[in-house]
Design a protein around this motif. Structure first.
Motif, mmCIF file in Angstrom:
data_model
loop_
_atom_site.group_PDB
_atom_site.id
_atom_site.type_symbol
_atom_site.label_atom_id
_atom_site.label_comp_id
_atom_site.label_asym_id
_atom_site.label_seq_id
_atom_site.Cartn_x
_atom_site.Cartn_y
_atom_site.Cartn_z
ATOM 1 N N CYS A 17 0.830 -1.213 0.000
ATOM 2 C CA CYS A 17 0.000 0.000 0.000
ATOM 3 C C CYS A 17 0.861 1.258 0.000
ATOM 4 C CB CYS A 17 -0.934 0.002 1.209
ATOM 5 S SG CYS A 17 -2.300 -1.155 1.023
ATOM 6 N N THR A 20 2.013 1.697 -3.658
ATOM 7 C CA THR A 20 0.943 2.121 -4.566
ATOM 8 C C THR A 20 0.336 3.465 -4.177
ATOM 9 O OG1 THR A 20 -0.716 0.880 -3.312
ATOM 10 C CG2 THR A 20 0.338 -0.240 -5.184
ATOM 11 N N ASN A 22 -1.604 4.150 -1.424
ATOM 12 C CA ASN A 22 -2.868 4.075 -0.700
ATOM 13 C C ASN A 22 -2.574 4.280 0.790
ATOM 14 O OD1 ASN A 22 -5.412 3.587 0.182
ATOM 15 N ND2 ASN A 22 -5.631 1.603 -0.840
#
Length: 55
Positions: A17, A20, A22
């Motif tokens: 995460c 990416t 996020n």
């Protein structure tokens, strides 16, 4: 052992995460993984202390 494995899985999710971007889920996995790994360490420490006292 279960807490350790699950903590490592959450740590892997945290890295994914983070890569990416996020950030909301990265923070969630940071908290969950940290709690599980701290709990696994505490349990290991207690078991080790019990074995040392048994000598």
């Amino acid at each position: 052992m279960f807490r350790l494995i699950l903590g490592l899985v959450f740590a892997g999710c945290l890295v994914y995460c983070g890569v990416t971007g996020n950030w909301a889920f990265a923070l969630l996995y940071l908290v969950l993984g940290g709690l599980l790994l701290a709990s696994a360490y505490g349990q290991w420490k207690r078991e080790k202390d019990r074995k040392d006292q048994g000598r």
